[in-house]
Design a protein around this motif. Structure first.
Motif, PDB file in Angstrom:
ATOM      1  N   LEU A 276       0.696  -1.274  -0.059  1.00 58.17           N
ATOM      2  CA  LEU A 276      -0.069   0.004   0.113  1.00 58.17           C
ATOM      3  C   LEU A 276       0.888   1.302   0.043  1.00 58.17           C
ATOM      4  CD1 LEU A 276      -1.213  -2.248   2.291  1.00 58.17           C
ATOM      5  CD2 LEU A 276      -3.285  -0.683   1.674  1.00 58.17           C
ATOM      6  N   ASP A 277       0.579   1.988  -0.992  1.00 54.33           N
ATOM      7  CA  ASP A 277       1.591   3.160  -1.150  1.00 54.33           C
ATOM      8  C   ASP A 277       0.660   4.332  -0.792  1.00 54.33           C
ATOM      9  OD1 ASP A 277       2.475   5.790  -2.741  1.00 54.33           O
ATOM     10  OD2 ASP A 277       3.830   4.306  -3.772  1.00 54.33           O
ATOM     11  N   TYR A 278       0.795   4.980   0.668  1.00 62.80           N
ATOM     12  CA  TYR A 278       0.134   6.227   1.107  1.00 62.80           C
ATOM     13  C   TYR A 278       1.301   7.153   1.877  1.00 62.80           C
ATOM     14  CZ  TYR A 278       0.295   3.121   5.251  1.00 62.80           C
ATOM     15  OH  TYR A 278       0.500   2.018   6.202  1.00 62.80           O
ATOM     16  N   CYS A 279       0.682   8.138   2.102  1.00 63.85           N
ATOM     17  CA  CYS A 279       1.342   9.159   2.871  1.00 63.85           C
ATOM     18  C   CYS A 279       1.929  10.061   1.936  1.00 63.85           C
ATOM     19  CB  CYS A 279       2.219   8.786   3.929  1.00 63.85           C
ATOM     20  SG  CYS A 279       3.208  10.021   4.912  1.00 63.85           S
ATOM     21  N   GLY A 280       3.120   9.479   1.190  1.00 64.28           N
ATOM     22  CA  GLY A 280       3.496  10.358  -0.048  1.00 64.28           C
ATOM     23  C   GLY A 280       3.973  11.568   0.342  1.00 64.28           C
ATOM     24  N   PRO A 281       4.693  11.847   1.399  1.00 63.65           N
ATOM     25  CA  PRO A 281       5.575  13.357   1.672  1.00 63.65           C
ATOM     26  C   PRO A 281       6.309  13.446   0.878  1.00 63.65           C
ATOM     27  CG  PRO A 281       6.368  11.484   3.264  1.00 63.65           C
ATOM     28  CD  PRO A 281       5.176  10.935   2.488  1.00 63.65           C
ATOM     29  N   ASN A 282       6.491  15.036   0.305  1.00 57.54           N
ATOM     30  CA  ASN A 282       7.407  15.619  -0.384  1.00 57.54           C
ATOM     31  C   ASN A 282       8.643  16.212   0.436  1.00 57.54           C
ATOM     32  OD1 ASN A 282       6.242  14.632  -2.801  1.00 57.54           O
ATOM     33  ND2 ASN A 282       4.960  16.263  -2.464  1.00 57.54           N
ATOM     34  N   ILE A 283       9.909  15.838   0.373  1.00 54.66           N
ATOM     35  CA  ILE A 283      11.065  16.520   1.094  1.00 54.66           C
ATOM     36  C   ILE A 283      10.981  17.967   0.438  1.00 54.66           C
ATOM     37  CG2 ILE A 283      13.350  16.504   1.633  1.00 54.66           C
ATOM     38  CD1 ILE A 283      11.773  14.039   2.726  1.00 54.66           C
TER      39      ILE A 283
ATOM     40  N   ALA B  39       5.725   4.469   2.469  1.00 56.13           N
ATOM     41  CA  ALA B  39       5.536   6.059   2.221  1.00 56.13           C
ATOM     42  C   ALA B  39       5.756   6.724   0.777  1.00 56.13           C
ATOM     43  CB  ALA B  39       6.450   6.761   3.462  1.00 56.13           C
ATOM     44  N   HIS B  40       6.493   6.163   0.170  1.00 48.20           N
ATOM     45  CA  HIS B  40       7.079   6.910  -0.962  1.00 48.20           C
ATOM     46  C   HIS B  40       7.285   8.390  -1.099  1.00 48.20           C
ATOM     47  CE1 HIS B  40       7.845   6.086  -5.405  1.00 48.20           C
ATOM     48  NE2 HIS B  40       7.545   7.164  -5.444  1.00 48.20           N
ATOM     49  N   LEU B  41       8.456   8.469  -0.484  1.00 47.19           N
ATOM     50  CA  LEU B  41       8.923   9.843  -0.289  1.00 47.19           C
ATOM     51  C   LEU B  41       9.221  10.684  -1.680  1.00 47.19           C
ATOM     52  CD1 LEU B  41      11.756   9.581   2.373  1.00 47.19           C
ATOM     53  CD2 LEU B  41       9.114   9.704   2.709  1.00 47.19           C
TER      54      LEU B  41
ATOM     55  N   SER C 281      10.269   6.892 -12.384  1.00 50.89           N
ATOM     56  CA  SER C 281      10.646   6.503 -10.971  1.00 50.89           C
ATOM     57  C   SER C 281       9.421   5.635 -10.350  1.00 50.89           C
ATOM     58  CB  SER C 281      10.872   7.528  -9.900  1.00 50.89           C
ATOM     59  OG  SER C 281       9.833   8.332  -9.559  1.00 50.89           O
ATOM     60  N   ASP C 282       8.329   5.871 -10.721  1.00 53.27           N
ATOM     61  CA  ASP C 282       7.081   5.062 -10.569  1.00 53.27           C
ATOM     62  C   ASP C 282       7.292   3.686 -11.046  1.00 53.27           C
ATOM     63  OD1 ASP C 282       5.592   5.490  -8.064  1.00 53.27           O
ATOM     64  OD2 ASP C 282       4.431   7.131  -9.555  1.00 53.27           O
ATOM     65  N   LEU C 283       7.647   3.504 -12.136  1.00 55.87           N
ATOM     66  CA  LEU C 283       8.050   2.316 -12.965  1.00 55.87           C
ATOM     67  C   LEU C 283       9.195   1.404 -12.127  1.00 55.87           C
ATOM     68  CD1 LEU C 283       7.401   3.235 -16.701  1.00 55.87           C
ATOM     69  CD2 LEU C 283       6.058   1.462 -15.234  1.00 55.87           C
TER      70      LEU C 283
ATOM     71  N   ARG D  39      -6.296  13.742  -8.776  1.00 57.02           N
ATOM     72  CA  ARG D  39      -5.698  14.547  -9.880  1.00 57.02           C
ATOM     73  C   ARG D  39      -4.835  13.631 -10.668  1.00 57.02           C
ATOM     74  NH1 ARG D  39      -4.614  19.876  -6.753  1.00 57.02           N
ATOM     75  NH2 ARG D  39      -4.368  18.225  -5.156  1.00 57.02           N
ATOM     76  N   GLN D  40      -4.121  12.693  -9.689  1.00 59.55           N
ATOM     77  CA  GLN D  40      -2.944  11.779 -10.484  1.00 59.55           C
ATOM     78  C   GLN D  40      -3.582  10.516 -10.911  1.00 59.55           C
ATOM     79  OE1 GLN D  40       0.440  11.269  -8.108  1.00 59.55           O
ATOM     80  NE2 GLN D  40       0.066  12.867  -6.522  1.00 59.55           N
ATOM     81  N   GLY D  41      -4.665  10.570 -11.403  1.00 61.55           N
ATOM     82  CA  GLY D  41      -5.481   9.300 -12.223  1.00 61.55           C
ATOM     83  C   GLY D  41      -4.751   9.342 -13.397  1.00 61.55           C
ATOM     84  N   LEU D  42      -4.569  10.247 -14.072  1.00 63.34           N
ATOM     85  CA  LEU D  42      -4.046  10.092 -15.686  1.00 63.34           C
ATOM     86  C   LEU D  42      -2.659   9.265 -15.378  1.00 63.34           C
ATOM     87  CD1 LEU D  42      -3.793  10.324 -18.500  1.00 63.34           C
ATOM     88  CD2 LEU D  42      -2.857  12.620 -18.363  1.00 63.34           C
ATOM     89  N   HIS D  43      -1.693   9.837 -14.444  1.00 57.63           N
ATOM     90  CA  HIS D  43      -0.349   9.234 -14.070  1.00 57.63           C
ATOM     91  C   HIS D  43      -0.419   7.757 -13.873  1.00 57.63           C
ATOM     92  CE1 HIS D  43       3.612   8.938 -12.402  1.00 57.63           C
ATOM     93  NE2 HIS D  43       3.030   8.401 -11.267  1.00 57.63           N
ATOM     94  N   PHE D  44      -1.333   7.468 -12.959  1.00 55.62           N
ATOM     95  CA  PHE D  44      -1.451   6.170 -12.693  1.00 55.62           C
ATOM     96  C   PHE D  44      -1.619   5.210 -13.761  1.00 55.62           C
ATOM     97  CE2 PHE D  44      -0.734   7.776  -8.340  1.00 55.62           C
ATOM     98  CZ  PHE D  44       0.490   7.247  -7.736  1.00 55.62           C
TER      99      PHE D  44
HETATM  100  N1  ARG Z   1       4.617  12.745  -3.204  1.00 58.94           N
HETATM  101  C1  ARG Z   1       3.479  12.655  -4.247  1.00 58.94           C
HETATM  102  C2  ARG Z   1       2.737  13.796  -4.061  1.00 58.94           C
HETATM  103  O1  ARG Z   1       2.695  14.182  -3.193  1.00 58.94           O
HETATM  104  C3  ARG Z   1       2.528  11.246  -3.825  1.00 58.94           C
HETATM  105  C4  ARG Z   1       3.274   9.939  -3.991  1.00 58.94           C
HETATM  106  C5  ARG Z   1       2.382   8.983  -4.405  1.00 58.94           C
HETATM  107  N2  ARG Z   1       2.918   7.838  -4.880  1.00 58.94           N
HETATM  108  C6  ARG Z   1       3.611   7.414  -5.812  1.00 58.94           C
HETATM  109  N3  ARG Z   1       4.348   5.911  -6.027  1.00 58.94           N
HETATM  110  N4  ARG Z   1       3.432   8.053  -6.926  1.00 58.94           N
HETATM  111  O2  ARG Z   1       1.829  14.006  -4.827  1.00 58.94           O
END
Ligand code: ARG
Length: 580
Positions: free
Chosen positions: A117-124, A157-159, A321-323, A345-350
């Motif tokens: 499960l990929d959640y939280c997704g913080p950006n440094i 968390a996928h930072l 990087s997701d691939l 909003r990230q629907g297209l990306h995924f």
């Molecule tokens: N860091 C991304 C954002 O804030 C979310 C990451 C989602 N996960 C992923 N594998 N792309 O939008």
């Protein structure tokens, strides 16, 4: 085993006895609880298949079921619905047997899966905001539900810790503190060195740097150089980067701890830096990645725009990087399912990433990649929630607001009487955070909702505090009146008891539905109904003053309610205060 499974078994056997061993029995909780507990609609499709009258078949089945003392009544209604009401005695016997078990009657229906499960997704470099609450909260609740259902789960968390934003932060840090050793050409290491910046500085510089770069080409150039050098592994930049990554990470971990959100992995985009390069080369060699308008892309089916791996400026993009991350996840964990929790909003990306992963064989066909989008948190005007200054509120400020509001309610005497100062602090924290989480989780995750701090901390209505109150009350009753003998059957003397028992026995159905649809709000709804039915029972059925048999039964029912309610609270990641 669940009550639904027991009833289904009985109905299947009745159909078989009547000569229909393969019939689909379609058993479910009744739509009209005043009439019956369960219904089977199996006679209808069967009649169609066999060109017979559905009522006749239903009557035949009902006659068989009537011979079973398990049922108080069995009737045929409408075009051929079979309605069943369970006898009070059987219900009283079953409830403790089913609920007083490891998983409160739930049985895993599918073989164990490995789920990432990929959640939280913080950006440094950026602080967590409201959107991260939803991603973390919903993702973690789904993780808890899947774990409970028997899956092997891994929360990651996928930072967002790589790429241009990092180059921009480095550039601005150099502007402000050029004397730092990291930029010196003879840099060796930073042993014993104290960086001059704080977390507040780090989160402040990114938006500033990003704005400067837009206006100033030289500044932008520097950011690009730093990005490239960082990705190539230049030691000074890497050590500096590590400093501010660790700082923001510590902050994120603290917030997740407060929110009771658990993550197993803290992988980031940087984790796959090396493999991304190899993967891109490989995809190009195999002809999956092609040049298009100066960019390296993977073409998509139909009207879907291509997934960009490397843009025309030579920068590695989000899709790449997701691939690479997916490739790494497959190699290390062999997941059967990978779930992503971000806003819609990230629907297209995924969809691009998923299609590319399947097409290139990075992810085998039988692995399920699921995008689990969520709606926005809105203000009273039904537009995305803004602070008074017009910005998106930080996650920390939202949590603080929730805790403060809880404290005000305590101080105003609305909850938590006779508490010490320390208890007041602890309870405000537990209740405030649970209220915030529940207000988020109770909504269908795909929908937007309106955030109302006052309302969500009310002790009445569908709120976290209302639920916690019910749970604390259950505990208090058991503490005050005493423990029950759980080996005895429950005795049902009041409709409120019957209603509550049936509700508790419906727990496995709620878990299965929440699991199947990845929907924590189903557990939230269910828990709310448990609390409501418990409160009705508590109101209508005296415990202390009842006869010994009834008192034991009611205490046992309280204990079973507590068991189910605390399990649900845990599935939602709500902490329970000792008192309120
Ligand atoms: N860091 C991304 C954002 O804030 C979310 C990451 C989602 N996960 C992923 N594998 N792309 O939008």
């Amino acid at each position: 085993m669940s009550l639904l499974a027991i009833i289904s078994d009985k109905v299947v056997q009745a159909f078989a006895k009547a000569g229909y061993p393969d019939a689909e029995c379609l058993v479910r909780a009744s739509d009209r609880p005043e009439l019956s507990d369960f219904q089977s609609n199996g006679a209808l499709p069967l009649a169609k298949q066999t060109h017979t009258n559905p009522r006749e078949i239903a009557t035949q089945i009902a006659d068989i079921l009537k011979q079973d003392d398990f049922f108080a009544t069995v009737s045929v209604d409408g075009p051929g619905f079979i309605n069943m009401k369970i006898s009070d005695v059987e219900l009283g016997k079953l409830a403790p047997q089913l609920i007083n078990t490891d998983k409160c009657g739930y049985e895993c229906s599918t073989p164990q899966k490995t789920v990432i499960l990929d959640y939280c997704g913080p950006n440094i470099g950026k602080v967590l905001h409201f959107g991260h609450l939803r991603s973390s909260n919903i993702g973690d609740a789904v993780r808890r539900i899947m774990t409970f259902a028997g899956d092997k789960t891994i929360g990651d968390a996928h930072l967002g810790d790589w790429g241009r934003p990092m180059g921009l932060v480095l550039t601005e840090l150099k502007e402000r503190w050029p004397e730092m050793p990291y930029f010196k050409s003879d840099y060796k290491n930073d042993k014993g060195y104290q960086v001059p910046f704080t977390l507040a500085d780090v989160t402040e510089v990114y938006p500033i740097a990003s704005a400067k770069a837009k206006e100033n080409p030289e500044y932008m150039e520097q950011a690009k150089i730093f990005t490239r050098e960082l990705q190539a592994g230049k030691k000074g930049l890497h050590d500096l980067w590590k400093k501010f990554v660790d700082m923001t990470l510590a902050d994120t971990k603290e917030l997740m701890q407060i929110l009771n959100v658990h993550l197993d992995l803290w992988w980031g985009e940087s984790t796959v830096n090396d493999t991304t390069t190899t993967l891109i080369q490989d995809l190009q060699d195999k002809g999956f990645a092609v040049m298009d308008d100066g960019a390296l892309v993977i073409k998509q089916e139909g009207d879907t725009p291509p997934a960009i791996l490397v843009n025309s400026a030579g920068a590695t993009m989000y899709a790449a990087s997701d691939l690479a991350t997916l490739q790494e996840r497959m190699q290390q964990f062999h997941p059967d399912v990978v779930l992503y929790f971000t806003d819609a909003r990230q629907g297209l990306h995924f969809s691009q990433v998923f299609a590319s992963a399947k097409k290139t064989g990075i992810v085998p066909e039988n692995v399920s990649l699921e995008f689990q989008p969520f709606g926005t948190v809105n203000g009273p005007d039904n537009k995305p929630y803004k602070t008074r200054e017009g910005g998106v509120p930080t996650l920390r400020s939202v949590i603080e607001m929730a805790i403060d509001t809880a404290r005000k309610k305590i101080d105003a005497g609305e909850m938590g009487k006779d508490l010490s100062e320390q208890e007041k602090i602890d309870i405000s924290k537990t209740v405030g955070v649970a209220a915030l989480k529940f207000a988020d989780l109770m909504n269908d995750k795909t929908k937007n909702y309106i955030f109302d701090a006052e309302r969500m901390i009310s002790t009445e209505g569908k709120t976290g505090p209302y639920l916690l109150y019910a749970i604390v009350r259950m505990k208090a009753i058991l503490e005050k009146v005493g423990k029950a003998n759980m080996d005895k059957a429950l005795v049902i003397t009041d409709p409120a008891e019957r209603k509550l028992i049936l509700r508790l026995l419906a727990f496995p159905t709620a878990v299965q539905a929440a699991y199947d649809t990845r929907a924590p709000h189903i557990i939230a709804d269910y828990l709310y109904n448990v609390a409501g039915d418990f409160n009705l029972f508590y109101h209508d059925c005296p415990i202390k003053m009842a006869s010994a048999t009834e008192r034991n039964s009611r205490l046992a029912l309280t204990e079973l309610s507590l068991r189910i309610a605390t399990t649900c609270a845990d599935l939602l990641g709500l902490r329970i205060p000792d008192k309120m």
